[in-house]
Each structure stands twice: as structure tokens, then as C-alpha cells.
Design an enzyme around this catalytic site. Structure first.
Site, PDB file in Angstrom:
ATOM      1  CE1 TYR A 167      33.673  77.757  64.717  1.00 20.08           C
ATOM      2  CE2 TYR A 167      34.979  75.762  64.543  1.00 20.08           C
ATOM      3  CZ  TYR A 167      34.824  77.039  65.012  1.00 20.08           C
ATOM      4  OH  TYR A 167      35.804  77.613  65.774  1.00 20.08           O
ATOM      5  CB  SER A 199      43.017  75.751  69.596  1.00 20.65           C
ATOM      6  OG  SER A 199      42.237  76.882  69.942  1.00 20.65           O
ATOM      7  CD  GLN A 237      45.316  79.831  69.656  1.00 22.73           C
ATOM      8  OE1 GLN A 237      44.646  78.924  70.153  1.00 22.73           O
ATOM      9  NE2 GLN A 237      44.945  81.102  69.707  1.00 22.73           N
ATOM     10  CE1 TYR A 270      42.142  83.140  69.078  1.00 20.37           C
ATOM     11  CE2 TYR A 270      41.741  81.294  70.553  1.00 20.37           C
ATOM     12  CZ  TYR A 270      41.666  81.864  69.290  1.00 20.37           C
ATOM     13  OH  TYR A 270      41.129  81.146  68.254  1.00 20.37           O
ATOM     14  CB  THR A 323      45.749  83.896  67.869  1.00 17.98           C
ATOM     15  OG1 THR A 323      46.179  82.596  67.438  1.00 17.98           O
ATOM     16  CG2 THR A 323      44.761  84.446  66.857  1.00 17.98           C
ATOM     17  NE  ARG A 367      34.747  82.993  62.872  1.00 17.81           N
ATOM     18  CZ  ARG A 367      35.588  82.453  63.749  1.00 17.81           C
ATOM     19  NH1 ARG A 367      35.308  81.286  64.308  1.00 17.81           N
ATOM     20  NH2 ARG A 367      36.705  83.084  64.063  1.00 17.81           N
ATOM     21  CE  LYS A 421      46.879  80.713  63.284  1.00 17.89           C
ATOM     22  NZ  LYS A 421      45.566  81.365  63.128  1.00 17.89           N
ATOM     23  CG  HIS A 469      41.438  83.615  62.471  1.00 15.10           C
ATOM     24  ND1 HIS A 469      42.057  83.960  63.656  1.00 15.10           N
ATOM     25  CD2 HIS A 469      40.619  82.594  62.789  1.00 15.10           C
ATOM     26  CE1 HIS A 469      41.616  83.198  64.636  1.00 15.10           C
ATOM     27  NE2 HIS A 469      40.741  82.352  64.127  1.00 15.10           N
ATOM     28  NE  ARG A 480      37.377  79.709  61.317  1.00 18.30           N
ATOM     29  CZ  ARG A 480      36.281  78.940  61.321  1.00 18.30           C
ATOM     30  NH1 ARG A 480      35.739  78.558  60.168  1.00 18.30           N
ATOM     31  NH2 ARG A 480      35.727  78.549  62.445  1.00 18.30           N
ATOM     32  CG  ASP A 493      47.018  79.697  59.252  1.00 25.28           C
ATOM     33  OD1 ASP A 493      46.826  78.474  59.228  1.00 25.28           O
ATOM     34  OD2 ASP A 493      46.164  80.518  59.628  1.00 25.28           O
ATOM     35  N   GLY A 538      44.266  78.832  53.806  1.00 25.62           N
ATOM     36  CA  GLY A 538      43.922  78.523  52.426  1.00 25.62           C
ATOM     37  C   GLY A 538      44.589  77.337  51.785  1.00 25.62           C
ATOM     38  CB  ILE A 539      47.537  75.260  52.588  1.00 19.83           C
ATOM     39  CG1 ILE A 539      48.546  76.385  52.373  1.00 19.83           C
ATOM     40  CG2 ILE A 539      48.131  73.919  52.169  1.00 19.83           C
ATOM     41  CD1 ILE A 539      49.789  76.281  53.198  1.00 19.83           C
ATOM     42  NE  ARG A 599      37.559  77.212  55.817  1.00 17.28           N
ATOM     43  CZ  ARG A 599      37.992  78.465  55.914  1.00 17.28           C
ATOM     44  NH1 ARG A 599      39.244  78.773  55.604  1.00 17.28           N
ATOM     45  NH2 ARG A 599      37.170  79.421  56.345  1.00 17.28           N
TER      46      ARG A 599
END
Length: 408
Positions: free
Chosen positions: A53, A135, A161, A163, A189, A198, A279, A303, A306, A334, A336-337, A358
Site C-alpha cells: 500500500y 490526514s 489535510q 479532501y 487535496t 492501485r 495540494k 500524489h 498513486r 511533494d 518522490g523525496i 513514503r
């Protein structure tokens, strides 16, 4: 070649044997040299549905791979004879300070990854002096996270955060609770009108709580600590909502509405008195629409790959967003870091701040709060060394003159 017997005085400094420790978690984390090492530990210690996940992305996972390639294609330019004995990693973002130029991104289902969940993440962030983002889909409530982070360091920064979703009254209730609990910044978001496809989650049958099948029992046989923690702590729920537990697509698609528009963002702006960051921005057009709707800042994000596969890479979209927004608008990057060098690359490319998702969860899965603290420690040291090598003494010194991009 003449040989001789070494003297005892020569051997003594070399004989520094470490005593074995009973704290196996600390020993594991200490051996991790970077976030990728923590990912490897997390994969060994976490059931496959939970690990996938975090690790997975939408459809063919092209966006997440291209994101990694984009960061790897950045060249940071070393500058000689720019003495930087001390590096100041602190910065200002969203009307407050952060001791480091990154914070923890909002992540859902967090106690599914590790029983400490948001408790571990919020406590580690507060101790490090960086923002923690909770979240809407968190497994600890707005109030619980406020207690954890406030108890570690007075004045710890908490972001919430939200939605864009169907029920305005429920949204308003969440915003009022967040404001009352000291969350100073709202991250809205806007890239989830429906759940992304996914496929790893589909193949794993990823649901909360996990189903006890023959497959999961076998998986548990060599991950006993995760299952012991899961079975002996309070049940997983989406704590800020209605204590429900559903599979991911069903929950998202029941909450969110593909017909939502910019008017819904304008309504959130009208009822939220703190800083508001949008976001999910990747284009100049959406940059202008978000700012015109009242956003204080923007989060350039795909995201983590995702949602929409083949979406633009956040790092590559950043210059376009910056050009449209201008220099006065705060922009957070935000997606990939995975290293301190990635953070520096983002800041040199035009971001004011960054978020880790992640990377944070790999640390959490590897060792709870201590694992999150290890991620923060590793990234901070990597940022410091990278800045010294490129001759930057402060975050404000970072800019496009310190990097160039090559073909991946």
C-alpha cells in the site's frame, strides 16, 4: 618486506569491541545508512498488503518511476572555496518556523503500517521541530494527535489535510475541530475526485482491518511483531471520521464527488481562518485557479503517482507552477523525496519547502517512532552535507544557479 610483531600499545586503540545490545530495534535502525535501507527493513518486517500500500502506485506505476528518474537526473553543482562550516537548515513556511526544510506529509491508514501510526509520526516530528500533517483518513483523531505532538514539544506545528468531499457539514465539523486543536495550516487535496486504480492493493485484497486468511496467516509466521502489535492494540478505524472500516476504493468513492468544482474550494476558504495550501497542483492553469480561489500557497504533487498514472512529475512541473505563481507565493513540493539531496534539488528548483510521505512510512514500518526519528536524522544530515558541498550556508542560499538537469 621486513615483518615484526605489533606491540600491545599499537593494538590497544584498534581493539574497540562493542557490547551486544538487547534493544534490537535500535540496533537495526542504527545500521540503516539511508532511507533505502529503512525501506528494506520495512519490507522484511511488514505484511505484504501494508507494505505494498505504501510502496505501490497507480496502474503500471509509470509516474512513480518517472519521478525517481527525474530526481536522479538532477546535477547539483559543487562550488569550490565557498566555506560553509555551519549550515542553518531552519526555514519559515506557512507563517511559522521549521527546524528543517521538510515536514511529514498526510498519510492515510497509518496504523495499518505500524501500530504506533500517527502517534509515532507526530511525536517524532514534534521532537525534531518540523510540521506533522494529519490526514482526513488518519487512524488517530484530530484531538489525539494534538495531545501527542503538544506533549512532546510546546508549540509543535500541526497541519490538517482535508479532501474536497460531498458532505459540507462534515467538512466544516472537521475544520472546526482542527482549528480548536491548534492546527495552523490546512492542506486541501484536490486530485482525488475518485480513487486511483492501485493494482497492488487489488491483487492483495487490501482492506482495513486485514482479513485472516491462509495467505495472511502464512505471512504472519515470519512477521510476528507486526501481528502481535496489531492484535493487542485498539482496532483500526478512521478516527477523525465515523470510526468506520472499509476497503479503500469503497470509502473514497463514497466520500468524494467527481462533480466538485472550484466553488467548493472557495467555500473552504470562506470558513477556514488559517493558512490554506492546495495540494495536487501540476499546471499553470490550476495554479491560477487555486490562487484566485483564495489559496495562500500551493503543494506541487502528483500524489506520489498513486492517483493518475502518467501524470506530470512534480519536480518537472515545479518551474511552470513557480512561473505562474510568482516569487511571493509559497510552494511546497511533494512526491518522490527519498534523500536529503532530493530535498536540496527541490529547493533549488523553486520550492520553498518539501514533504515526505513514503520515506516517513518506511521509517515507521522499520521501527515505529524511532524509525521516523531515524528518517528525519538521515535526511537532515544528508541535506547538511549536500549544502556544504555546494557552498550554501542557509536554505535561502539554494537556487537554480546550483543545479542543472541531464537526460535520465
Amino acid at each position: 618486506m621486513k615483518r615484526r610483531f605489533p606491540s600491545v600499545s599499537e593494538l590497544r586503540p584498534l581493539m574497540q569491541f562493542e557490547l551486544p545490545t538487547l534493544d534490537r530495534r535500535a540496533a537495526r535502525l542504527a545500521r540503516a545508512a539511508d532511507v533505502w535501507d529503512l525501506r528494506a527493513i520495512a519490507k522484511r518486517r511488514t505484511p505484504r498488503p501494508a507494505f505494498d500500500y505504501v510502496d505501490g502506485a497507480a496502474q503500471r506505476e509509470l509516474t512513480v518511476r518517472r519521478t525517481r528518474e527525474a530526481f536522479d537526473a538532477v546535477e547539483l553543482l559543487p562550488r569550490i572555496l565557498h566555506g560553509t562550516e555551519k549550515v542553518d537548515l531552519s526555514t519559515m513556511i506557512a507563517g511559522g518556523s521549521s527546524s528543517l526544510p521538510f515536514g511529514i506529509a498526510p498519510t492515510g491508514f497509518t496504523r495499518f503500517m505500524h501500530a504506533e501510526g500517527e502517534d509515532g509520526g507526530a511525536a517524532a516530528a514534534a521532537a525534531a521541530g518540523i510540521p506533522f500533517s494529519l490526514s482526513t483518513m488518519g487512524t488517530r483523531s484530530i484531538e489525539q494527535v494534538a495531545v501527542v505532538s503538544g506533549g512532546v514539544a510546546d508549540g509543535a506545528r500541526r497541519w490538517f489535510q482535508l479532501y474536497l468531499w460531498k458532505d459540507r457539514q462534515k467538512s466544516l465539523d472537521l475544520l472546526e475541530r482542527a482549528a480548536a486543536s491548534g492546527y495552523d495550516t490546512l492542506l486541501v487535496t484536490v486530485d482525488t475526485p475518485v480513487a486511483g486504480q492501485r493494482l497492488r492493493d487489488v491483487r492483495n485484497g487490501m482492506v482495513i482491518p486485514p482479513k485472516l486468511t491462509l495467505k495472511t496467516v502464512l505471512d504472519a509466521s515470519y512477521r510476528p511483531e507486526w501481528w502481535f502489535n496489531f492484535l493487542t492494540t485498539d482496532p483500526l478505524t478512521f478516527a477523525s471520521l465515523t470510526n468506520t472500516s472499509q476497503d479503500l476504493p469503497t470509502l473514497i468513492n463514497s466520500m468524494f464527488d467527481p462533480t466538485l468544482s472550484i466553488a467548493d474550494l472557495e467555500w473552504i476558504r470562506s470558513v477556514w481562518g488559517g493558512k490554506l495550501f492546495v495540494k495536487g497542483i501540476l499546471t499553470a492553469e490550476d495554479t491560477r485557479r487555486a490562487l484566485d480561489a483564495g489559496a495562500d500557497g500551493l503543494i506541487v504533487s502528483n500524489h506520489g503517482g498513486r492517483q493518475l498514472d502518467r501524470a506530470p512529475v512534480s519536480l518537472q512541473a515545479l518551474p511552470e507552477v513557480r512561473a505562474e505563481a510568482g516569487d511571493e507565493v509559497e510552494i511546497i513540493l511533494d512526491s518522490g523525496i527519498m534523500s536529503g539531496a532530493d530535498v536540496v534539488a527541490a529547493l533549488c528548483s523553486g520550492a520553498d519547502f518539501t514533504l515526505i510521505g513514503r520515506a516517513y512510512l518506511y521509517g515507521l514500518m522499520a521501527g515505529g517512532r524511532e524509525g521516523v526519528a531515524r528518517v528525519i536524522e538521515l535526511l537532515a544530515k544528508e541535506i547538511e552535507v549536500t549544502m556544504q558541498l555546494i557552498g550554501a550556508a542557509t536554505v535561502a542560499d539554494l537556487g537554480p544557479h546550483l543545479l542543472r538537469s541531464r537526460q535520465a
